[in-house]
Design a protein around this motif. Structure first.
Motif, mmCIF file in Angstrom:
data_model
loop_
_atom_site.group_PDB
_atom_site.id
_atom_site.type_symbol
_atom_site.label_atom_id
_atom_site.label_comp_id
_atom_site.label_asym_id
_atom_site.label_seq_id
_atom_site.Cartn_x
_atom_site.Cartn_y
_atom_site.Cartn_z
ATOM 1 N N SER A 132 -2.411 -38.725 -8.584
ATOM 2 C CA SER A 132 -0.978 -38.697 -8.851
ATOM 3 C C SER A 132 -0.720 -39.627 -10.033
ATOM 4 C CB SER A 132 -0.216 -39.173 -7.608
ATOM 5 O OG SER A 132 1.165 -39.108 -7.788
ATOM 6 N N MET A 133 -0.071 -39.111 -11.076
ATOM 7 C CA MET A 133 0.034 -39.852 -12.341
ATOM 8 C C MET A 133 1.479 -40.203 -12.686
ATOM 9 S SD MET A 133 -2.826 -37.491 -14.260
ATOM 10 C CE MET A 133 -2.314 -36.024 -13.348
ATOM 11 N N PHE A 134 1.671 -41.420 -13.195
ATOM 12 C CA PHE A 134 3.013 -41.941 -13.478
ATOM 13 C C PHE A 134 3.082 -42.499 -14.896
ATOM 14 C CE2 PHE A 134 2.204 -42.040 -9.016
ATOM 15 C CZ PHE A 134 3.410 -41.785 -8.381
ATOM 16 N N HIS A 139 7.764 -42.952 -13.312
ATOM 17 C CA HIS A 139 8.153 -41.603 -12.931
ATOM 18 C C HIS A 139 6.904 -40.747 -12.771
ATOM 19 C CE1 HIS A 139 12.102 -42.549 -15.205
ATOM 20 N NE2 HIS A 139 12.245 -42.799 -13.916
ATOM 21 N N LEU A 140 6.884 -39.907 -11.759
ATOM 22 C CA LEU A 140 5.763 -39.001 -11.555
ATOM 23 C C LEU A 140 5.725 -37.982 -12.692
ATOM 24 C CD1 LEU A 140 3.460 -37.959 -9.680
ATOM 25 C CD2 LEU A 140 5.173 -36.470 -8.611
ATOM 26 N N ILE A 141 4.608 -37.891 -13.377
ATOM 27 C CA ILE A 141 4.498 -36.936 -14.492
ATOM 28 C C ILE A 141 3.507 -35.816 -14.196
ATOM 29 C CG2 ILE A 141 5.222 -38.517 -16.310
ATOM 30 C CD1 ILE A 141 2.319 -39.139 -16.886
ATOM 31 N N GLY A 142 2.860 -35.887 -13.051
ATOM 32 C CA GLY A 142 1.959 -34.807 -12.675
ATOM 33 C C GLY A 142 0.958 -35.233 -11.623
ATOM 34 N N ASP A 143 0.385 -34.254 -10.972
ATOM 35 C CA ASP A 143 -0.699 -34.521 -10.027
ATOM 36 C C ASP A 143 -1.662 -33.342 -10.035
ATOM 37 O OD1 ASP A 143 0.565 -32.537 -8.540
ATOM 38 O OD2 ASP A 143 1.551 -33.949 -7.217
ATOM 39 N N GLU A 144 -2.854 -33.571 -9.555
ATOM 40 C CA GLU A 144 -3.865 -32.525 -9.577
ATOM 41 C C GLU A 144 -4.945 -32.817 -8.543
ATOM 42 O OE1 GLU A 144 -6.597 -30.274 -12.957
ATOM 43 O OE2 GLU A 144 -4.775 -31.360 -13.501
ATOM 44 N N GLU A 160 -13.754 -37.891 -14.134
ATOM 45 C CA GLU A 160 -12.715 -36.867 -13.969
ATOM 46 C C GLU A 160 -11.345 -37.493 -13.750
ATOM 47 O OE1 GLU A 160 -12.699 -33.470 -14.162
ATOM 48 O OE2 GLU A 160 -14.679 -33.770 -15.044
ATOM 49 N N VAL A 161 -11.324 -38.592 -12.989
ATOM 50 C CA VAL A 161 -10.058 -39.282 -12.713
ATOM 51 C C VAL A 161 -9.382 -39.676 -14.020
ATOM 52 C CG1 VAL A 161 -9.012 -41.380 -11.753
ATOM 53 C CG2 VAL A 161 -10.757 -40.152 -10.451
ATOM 54 N N PHE A 162 -10.119 -40.329 -14.902
ATOM 55 C CA PHE A 162 -9.491 -40.869 -16.109
ATOM 56 C C PHE A 162 -9.337 -39.843 -17.226
ATOM 57 C CE2 PHE A 162 -10.737 -44.656 -13.787
ATOM 58 C CZ PHE A 162 -9.517 -45.329 -13.788
ATOM 59 N N LEU A 163 -10.115 -38.775 -17.189
ATOM 60 C CA LEU A 163 -9.868 -37.681 -18.126
ATOM 61 C C LEU A 163 -8.500 -37.059 -17.858
ATOM 62 C CD1 LEU A 163 -13.295 -35.786 -18.432
ATOM 63 C CD2 LEU A 163 -12.059 -37.019 -20.231
ATOM 64 N N LYS A 164 -8.189 -36.870 -16.584
ATOM 65 C CA LYS A 164 -6.880 -36.321 -16.213
ATOM 66 C C LYS A 164 -5.762 -37.298 -16.563
ATOM 67 C CE LYS A 164 -8.444 -32.504 -14.472
ATOM 68 N NZ LYS A 164 -8.213 -31.234 -15.208
ATOM 69 N N ALA A 165 -5.985 -38.580 -16.284
ATOM 70 C CA ALA A 165 -4.965 -39.594 -16.559
ATOM 71 C C ALA A 165 -4.689 -39.709 -18.055
ATOM 72 C CB ALA A 165 -5.409 -40.937 -15.995
ATOM 73 N N VAL A 176 -4.901 -40.088 -3.728
ATOM 74 C CA VAL A 176 -4.482 -39.685 -2.385
ATOM 75 C C VAL A 176 -5.532 -38.724 -1.847
ATOM 76 C CG1 VAL A 176 -2.661 -38.691 -0.966
ATOM 77 C CG2 VAL A 176 -2.063 -39.818 -3.124
ATOM 78 N N HIS A 177 -6.017 -38.985 -0.647
ATOM 79 C CA HIS A 177 -6.901 -38.001 -0.031
ATOM 80 C C HIS A 177 -6.696 -37.992 1.472
ATOM 81 C CE1 HIS A 177 -9.775 -41.319 0.936
ATOM 82 N NE2 HIS A 177 -10.322 -40.452 1.775
ATOM 83 N N ASN A 178 -7.137 -36.924 2.098
ATOM 84 C CA ASN A 178 -6.944 -36.754 3.535
ATOM 85 C C ASN A 178 -8.231 -36.989 4.311
ATOM 86 O OD1 ASN A 178 -7.924 -34.302 2.283
ATOM 87 N ND2 ASN A 178 -7.738 -33.347 4.295
ATOM 88 N N HIS A 179 -8.078 -37.353 5.569
ATOM 89 C CA HIS A 179 -9.188 -37.446 6.502
ATOM 90 C C HIS A 179 -8.970 -36.397 7.584
ATOM 91 C CE1 HIS A 179 -10.813 -41.829 5.758
ATOM 92 N NE2 HIS A 179 -11.066 -40.997 4.759
ATOM 93 N N PRO A 180 -9.660 -35.255 7.511
ATOM 94 C CA PRO A 180 -9.479 -34.203 8.515
ATOM 95 C C PRO A 180 -9.776 -34.660 9.943
ATOM 96 C CG PRO A 180 -10.659 -33.361 6.608
ATOM 97 C CD PRO A 180 -10.576 -34.837 6.435
#
Length: 230
Positions: A132-134, A139-144, A160-165, A176-180
């Motif tokens: 999630s990027m701010f 302000h939130l500017i995008g997420d992926e 990959e994290v910082f290429l997107k950022a 953010v990630h989930n634990h099933p």
């Protein structure tokens, strides 16, 4: 109960009840019956809807979220088309729920971020990692979605994290990630990834503001637990 809904008294038919009293007055089974439209020779749409809601320990509407297309097609009267329609409806619900929370999202408020992504992640059977990027104004500017792993681990590359950022010109990021499994506590791998992302972010001047783990009805925040500087 009659074999077809049309044979039921008018005031008990979901369509007629909706027209007269509005959607809020429909039960979960009646709402689902309207979407299903038809049943089988043995069950009308309302009975079929109730059988789906009562399955799996009576989880109600959550059964539709939790089941795959293949699982839904195991119910008599649910073919591929109906199964796809039901899954599309659950996806719409997730997206509407997420949009309604967007205005409440605050970078420094872990609870608001967790609430924003909870509906999207809590029903997933595999781990999904989201960046999630701010911007500088928070302000939130995008997420992926960065990666989709197994039920026990996710595959995440700091590159990959910082290429997107960098692509979004983000100043702050939140992972953010989930634990099933439903256990919100961070694993050793979660802590190790957080440490690496924090260190690389400091060098690039892109700060990791939080790392949030979504469980079933709860979350864990590295920020709230003072674990960002591991």
């Amino acid at each position: 109960m009659n074999n077809t809904i049309l044979q039921m008294p008018k005031h008990l038919q979901p369509y007629e009840k909706c027209l007269q009293y509005g959607t809020k007055e429909l039960t979960d089974a009646e709402l689902l019956a309207v979407l299903l439209r038809t049943g089988t020779k043995q069950l009308n749409a309302l009975q079929l809807a109730q059988s789906i809601l009562d399955d799996d320990y009576g989880n109600g509407l959550l059964n539709i979220f939790d089941k795959s297309l293949t699982d839904l097609q195991k119910y008599p009267g649910i073919g591929q088309t109906k199964a796809i329609q039901l899954k599309c409806i659950t996806e719409m619900i997730k997206r509407v729920s997420k949009l309604s929370r967007r205005n409440d999202l605050v970078l420094s408020d872990s609870a608001s971020v967790a609430a924003y992504y909870s509906e999207q992640l809590r029903h997933e059977q595999l781990e999904h990692v989201i960046i999630s990027m701010f911007d500088s104004m928070c302000h939130l500017i995008g997420d992926e979605v960065l990666s989709i792993g197994t039920v026990s681990e996710s595959l995440l590359s700091p590159r990959e994290v910082f290429l997107k950022a960098l692509e979004k010109q983000a100043v702050y990021i939140i992972l953010v990630h989930n634990h099933p499994s439903g256990n919100k506590r961070p694993s050793k791998a979660d802590k190790a990834v957080t440490k690496v992302i924090t260190q690389v972010g400091e060098m690039l001047d892109i700060h990791l503001a939080d790392h949030i783990i979504i469980a079933d009805n709860e979350y864990f925040s590295f920020l709230e637990n003072n674990l960002l500087g591991l």
